[in-house]
Write a protein that holds these residues in place. Sequence first.
Motif, PDB file in Angstrom:
ATOM      1  N   GLN A  81     112.179  -2.535  74.019  1.00  0.00           N
ATOM      2  CA  GLN A  81     112.348  -1.184  73.495  1.00  0.00           C
ATOM      3  C   GLN A  81     113.159  -1.163  72.209  1.00  0.00           C
ATOM      4  N   VAL A  82     114.200  -1.989  72.157  1.00  0.00           N
ATOM      5  CA  VAL A  82     115.093  -1.943  71.001  1.00  0.00           C
ATOM      6  C   VAL A  82     114.468  -2.600  69.779  1.00  0.00           C
ATOM      7  N   LEU A  83     113.649  -3.646  69.958  1.00  0.00           N
ATOM      8  CA  LEU A  83     113.056  -4.324  68.803  1.00  0.00           C
ATOM      9  C   LEU A  83     112.097  -3.424  68.020  1.00  0.00           C
ATOM     10  N   PRO A  84     111.134  -2.740  68.676  1.00  0.00           N
ATOM     11  CA  PRO A  84     110.304  -1.802  67.901  1.00  0.00           C
ATOM     12  C   PRO A  84     111.128  -0.703  67.242  1.00  0.00           C
ATOM     13  N   PHE A  85     112.183  -0.261  67.917  1.00  0.00           N
ATOM     14  CA  PHE A  85     113.059   0.787  67.384  1.00  0.00           C
ATOM     15  C   PHE A  85     113.732   0.315  66.100  1.00  0.00           C
ATOM     16  N   VAL A  86     114.331  -0.877  66.128  1.00  0.00           N
ATOM     17  CA  VAL A  86     115.038  -1.412  64.964  1.00  0.00           C
ATOM     18  C   VAL A  86     114.064  -1.766  63.847  1.00  0.00           C
ATOM     19  N   ILE A  87     112.940  -2.385  64.208  1.00  0.00           N
ATOM     20  CA  ILE A  87     111.952  -2.758  63.194  1.00  0.00           C
ATOM     21  C   ILE A  87     111.414  -1.530  62.475  1.00  0.00           C
ATOM     22  N   THR A  88     111.188  -0.448  63.207  1.00  0.00           N
ATOM     23  CA  THR A  88     110.711   0.788  62.583  1.00  0.00           C
ATOM     24  C   THR A  88     111.731   1.341  61.604  1.00  0.00           C
ATOM     25  N   ILE A  89     113.003   1.343  62.000  1.00  0.00           N
ATOM     26  CA  ILE A  89     114.055   1.856  61.121  1.00  0.00           C
ATOM     27  C   ILE A  89     114.157   1.016  59.853  1.00  0.00           C
ATOM     28  N   VAL A  90     114.158  -0.300  60.019  1.00  0.00           N
ATOM     29  CA  VAL A  90     114.253  -1.189  58.858  1.00  0.00           C
ATOM     30  C   VAL A  90     113.057  -1.012  57.937  1.00  0.00           C
ATOM     31  N   ALA A  91     111.868  -0.872  58.523  1.00  0.00           N
ATOM     32  CA  ALA A  91     110.659  -0.699  57.708  1.00  0.00           C
ATOM     33  C   ALA A  91     110.690   0.617  56.940  1.00  0.00           C
ATOM     34  N   ILE A  92     111.173   1.679  57.567  1.00  0.00           N
ATOM     35  CA  ILE A  92     111.260   2.974  56.892  1.00  0.00           C
ATOM     36  C   ILE A  92     112.249   2.913  55.737  1.00  0.00           C
ATOM     37  N   LEU A  93     113.413   2.308  55.977  1.00  0.00           N
ATOM     38  CA  LEU A  93     114.427   2.225  54.920  1.00  0.00           C
ATOM     39  C   LEU A  93     114.005   1.279  53.806  1.00  0.00           C
ATOM     40  N   SER A  94     113.221   0.264  54.131  1.00  0.00           N
ATOM     41  CA  SER A  94     112.810  -0.718  53.127  1.00  0.00           C
ATOM     42  C   SER A  94     111.626  -0.245  52.304  1.00  0.00           C
ATOM     43  N   THR A  95     110.759   0.578  52.887  1.00  0.00           N
ATOM     44  CA  THR A  95     109.561   1.030  52.176  1.00  0.00           C
ATOM     45  C   THR A  95     109.582   2.547  52.037  1.00  0.00           C
ATOM     46  N   ASP A  96     108.815   3.221  52.865  1.00  0.00           N
ATOM     47  CA  ASP A  96     108.842   4.681  52.930  1.00  0.00           C
ATOM     48  C   ASP A  96     108.473   5.106  54.343  1.00  0.00           C
ATOM     49  N   LEU A  97     108.429   6.402  54.560  1.00  0.00           N
ATOM     50  CA  LEU A  97     108.256   6.906  55.920  1.00  0.00           C
ATOM     51  C   LEU A  97     106.900   6.518  56.506  1.00  0.00           C
ATOM     52  N   LEU A  98     105.818   6.725  55.754  1.00  0.00           N
ATOM     53  CA  LEU A  98     104.480   6.469  56.290  1.00  0.00           C
ATOM     54  C   LEU A  98     104.283   4.991  56.613  1.00  0.00           C
ATOM     55  N   ILE A  99     104.701   4.119  55.692  1.00  0.00           N
ATOM     56  CA  ILE A  99     104.564   2.687  55.945  1.00  0.00           C
ATOM     57  C   ILE A  99     105.441   2.271  57.121  1.00  0.00           C
ATOM     58  N   GLY A 100     106.658   2.804  57.171  1.00  0.00           N
ATOM     59  CA  GLY A 100     107.558   2.465  58.267  1.00  0.00           C
ATOM     60  C   GLY A 100     107.016   2.892  59.617  1.00  0.00           C
ATOM     61  N   VAL A 101     106.436   4.100  59.678  1.00  0.00           N
ATOM     62  CA  VAL A 101     105.848   4.576  60.928  1.00  0.00           C
ATOM     63  C   VAL A 101     104.663   3.708  61.322  1.00  0.00           C
ATOM     64  N   ALA A 102     103.857   3.304  60.339  1.00  0.00           N
ATOM     65  CA  ALA A 102     102.709   2.434  60.630  1.00  0.00           C
ATOM     66  C   ALA A 102     103.178   1.089  61.174  1.00  0.00           C
ATOM     67  N   VAL A 103     104.215   0.532  60.566  1.00  0.00           N
ATOM     68  CA  VAL A 103     104.775  -0.728  61.061  1.00  0.00           C
ATOM     69  C   VAL A 103     105.313  -0.551  62.476  1.00  0.00           C
ATOM     70  N   GLY A 104     105.972   0.581  62.740  1.00  0.00           N
ATOM     71  CA  GLY A 104     106.489   0.848  64.080  1.00  0.00           C
ATOM     72  C   GLY A 104     105.390   0.973  65.111  1.00  0.00           C
ATOM     73  N   LEU A 105     104.277   1.620  64.737  1.00  0.00           N
ATOM     74  CA  LEU A 105     103.154   1.762  65.667  1.00  0.00           C
ATOM     75  C   LEU A 105     102.539   0.403  65.995  1.00  0.00           C
ATOM     76  N   VAL A 106     102.362  -0.421  64.967  1.00  0.00           N
ATOM     77  CA  VAL A 106     101.792  -1.747  65.199  1.00  0.00           C
ATOM     78  C   VAL A 106     102.727  -2.587  66.066  1.00  0.00           C
TER      79      VAL A 106
END
Length: 206
Positions: A81-106
């Motif tokens: 549970q925590v890994l998808p949560f952290v990866i999504t946050i990092v992806a959003i902060l590193s790129t943008d919201l849409l890309i971060g959400v897509a990375v979180g979904l995958v």
Amino acid sequence: MLGGLPVTAVIVRSSANISAGGRTKAAAFLHGVFLLVAALLLAPFLNRIPLAALASVLMMVGFKLAHPKVFRHMYSLGKTQVLPFVITIVAILSTDLLIGVAVGLVTGLFFVLRANYHSALELRQDGTHQYLLRFKRELTFVNKARLARLLDSLPQGSTLILDGALVTFIDHDVLEVIRNFEESAPLRQIQVSERNFDNPVLRAQT
């Protein structure tokens, strides 16, 4: 009307609605009505609100959404549970919201498939040469490779019971692996029997 996507505001509005006491679908509907009325009739007054004040409200709501207790709670749920949560946050902060959400979904999809891959099949040894293979949930193509490995790992001269009490669907590819094993089992002196395969879905495929 101009094609704008208010993605960033959706979760903030939902959080504000819940914080204000919203509990039913009517709260979400009325929230939208209030926003529409404010945009149509109160725009001159809303434009007088300093942007710094609006930003502070947004920051406060965002802080509540990312409160440290949320991180502690996700950590307590385990790495799945925590890994998808952290990866999504990092992806959003590193790129943008849409890309971060897509990375979180995958990422979330990967962990769901991984959990299903490991929990759908359970091979247990009931005796010296007696084994029980329990199908614990729906079996799809994802489980095909692991099922084949489990069946290949059975020693020669053993007895295997296939238990379908907890499964409601077996993919054709998985069913083909089972049938091929049943046909070749006598060559390895393995006795195979089935139980609890009286489900109409399973019976139709067999």
